[in-house]
Design a protein around this motif. Structure first.
Motif, PDB file in Angstrom:
ATOM      1  N   ILE A 220       0.845  -1.195   0.000  1.00  9.42           N
ATOM      2  CA  ILE A 220       0.000   0.000   0.000  1.00  9.42           C
ATOM      3  C   ILE A 220       0.879   1.244   0.000  1.00  9.42           C
ATOM      4  CG2 ILE A 220      -1.671   1.332   1.344  1.00  9.42           C
ATOM      5  CD1 ILE A 220      -2.800  -1.319   2.333  1.00  9.42           C
ATOM      6  N   PHE A 221       1.909   1.219   0.829  1.00  8.84           N
ATOM      7  CA  PHE A 221       2.827   2.353   0.902  1.00  8.84           C
ATOM      8  C   PHE A 221       3.518   2.562  -0.432  1.00  8.84           C
ATOM      9  CE2 PHE A 221       6.979   4.230   1.986  1.00  8.84           C
ATOM     10  CZ  PHE A 221       6.531   5.385   2.592  1.00  8.84           C
TER      11      PHE A 221
ATOM     12  N   LEU B 256      -3.343   5.309   6.383  1.00  6.30           N
ATOM     13  CA  LEU B 256      -3.516   3.883   6.109  1.00  6.30           C
ATOM     14  C   LEU B 256      -2.298   3.044   6.454  1.00  6.30           C
ATOM     15  CD1 LEU B 256      -5.467   4.019   2.737  1.00  6.30           C
ATOM     16  CD2 LEU B 256      -6.357   3.564   5.017  1.00  6.30           C
ATOM     17  N   THR B 257      -1.115   3.640   6.448  1.00  7.77           N
ATOM     18  CA  THR B 257       0.089   2.855   6.722  1.00  7.77           C
ATOM     19  C   THR B 257       0.625   3.068   8.131  1.00  7.77           C
ATOM     20  OG1 THR B 257       1.513   4.573   5.799  1.00  7.77           O
ATOM     21  CG2 THR B 257       0.780   2.837   4.309  1.00  7.77           C
ATOM     22  N   ALA B 258      -0.082   3.855   8.949  1.00  2.00           N
ATOM     23  CA  ALA B 258       0.379   4.096  10.314  1.00  2.00           C
ATOM     24  C   ALA B 258       0.202   2.832  11.154  1.00  2.00           C
ATOM     25  CB  ALA B 258      -0.399   5.249  10.932  1.00  2.00           C
ATOM     26  N   LYS B 259       1.147   2.605  12.029  1.00  2.00           N
ATOM     27  CA  LYS B 259       1.058   1.460  12.938  1.00  2.00           C
ATOM     28  C   LYS B 259       0.165   1.841  14.111  1.00  2.00           C
ATOM     29  CE  LYS B 259       5.618  -0.253  11.807  1.00  2.00           C
ATOM     30  NZ  LYS B 259       6.942  -0.566  12.300  1.00  2.00           N
TER      31      LYS B 259
ATOM     32  N   ILE C  86      -2.288  15.406  -4.628  1.00  2.00           N
ATOM     33  CA  ILE C  86      -1.034  15.051  -3.947  1.00  2.00           C
ATOM     34  C   ILE C  86      -1.198  15.151  -2.433  1.00  2.00           C
ATOM     35  CG2 ILE C  86       1.353  15.808  -3.554  1.00  2.00           C
ATOM     36  CD1 ILE C  86       1.430  16.532  -6.550  1.00  2.00           C
ATOM     37  N   VAL C  87      -1.807  16.233  -1.964  1.00  2.00           N
ATOM     38  CA  VAL C  87      -1.993  16.407  -0.511  1.00  2.00           C
ATOM     39  C   VAL C  87      -2.889  15.304   0.051  1.00  2.00           C
ATOM     40  CG1 VAL C  87      -2.998  17.920   1.240  1.00  2.00           C
ATOM     41  CG2 VAL C  87      -1.560  18.878  -0.539  1.00  2.00           C
ATOM     42  N   VAL C  88      -3.979  14.994  -0.644  1.00  2.00           N
ATOM     43  CA  VAL C  88      -4.898  13.957  -0.171  1.00  2.00           C
ATOM     44  C   VAL C  88      -4.212  12.592  -0.146  1.00  2.00           C
ATOM     45  CG1 VAL C  88      -7.014  12.702  -0.776  1.00  2.00           C
ATOM     46  CG2 VAL C  88      -6.989  15.191  -0.811  1.00  2.00           C
ATOM     47  N   MET C  89      -3.438  12.283  -1.188  1.00  2.00           N
ATOM     48  CA  MET C  89      -2.744  10.982  -1.216  1.00  2.00           C
ATOM     49  C   MET C  89      -1.697  10.878  -0.111  1.00  2.00           C
ATOM     50  SD  MET C  89      -2.419   9.597  -5.113  1.00  2.00           S
ATOM     51  CE  MET C  89      -1.430  10.922  -5.722  1.00  2.00           C
TER      52      MET C  89
END
Length: 116
Positions: free
Chosen positions: A4-5, A75-78, A65-68
């Motif tokens: 995903i990242f 979404l990729t935060a632990k 770009i800002v939204v992504m």
């Protein structure tokens, strides 16, 4: 999690390159890409539409770009432990005071080992 990242990074880089191309194609004095297609006057047929398209595309790419970037962080935060589930911290033991000491904290000396 890693794919995903990677996907977000690739999409952000593509959008960034497109944004660079859009900004470079614009002329700060109003010419730019529209000046190439029939003069520098924005009153000609189709030229105003080109300027509008370039400006809208630039803003849209910036917002994308800002939204992504924000989505990739979310979404990729632990996940982190909340304070309620965290183990209780042990407090340091109170320092020992010498007998007869009023409010002054004094360490009790430790006896030295005896030699044989």
């Amino acid at each position: 999690m890693g794919t995903i990242f990677t996907l977000f990074m690739v999409l952000i880089m593509i959008a960034s390159i497109l944004l660079i191309i859009m900004v470079m194609a614009q002329n700060p004095k109003g010419g730019g890409l529209s000046g190439t297609f029939g003069g520098t006057s924005s009153a000609q047929f189709g030229v105003q539409r080109t300027n509008d398209f370039m400006e809208k595309a630039t803003w849209t790419l910036g917002v994308i770009i800002v939204v992504m970037i924000l989505l990739s962080v979310i979404l990729t935060a632990k996940p982190t432990k909340s304070f309620q589930n965290a183990p209780a911290r042990k407090e340091a033991p109170a320092p020992q005071t010498a007998p007869g000491a009023n409010s002054v904290t004094m360490p009790i000396p430790t006896p030295a080992p005896a030699d044989k």
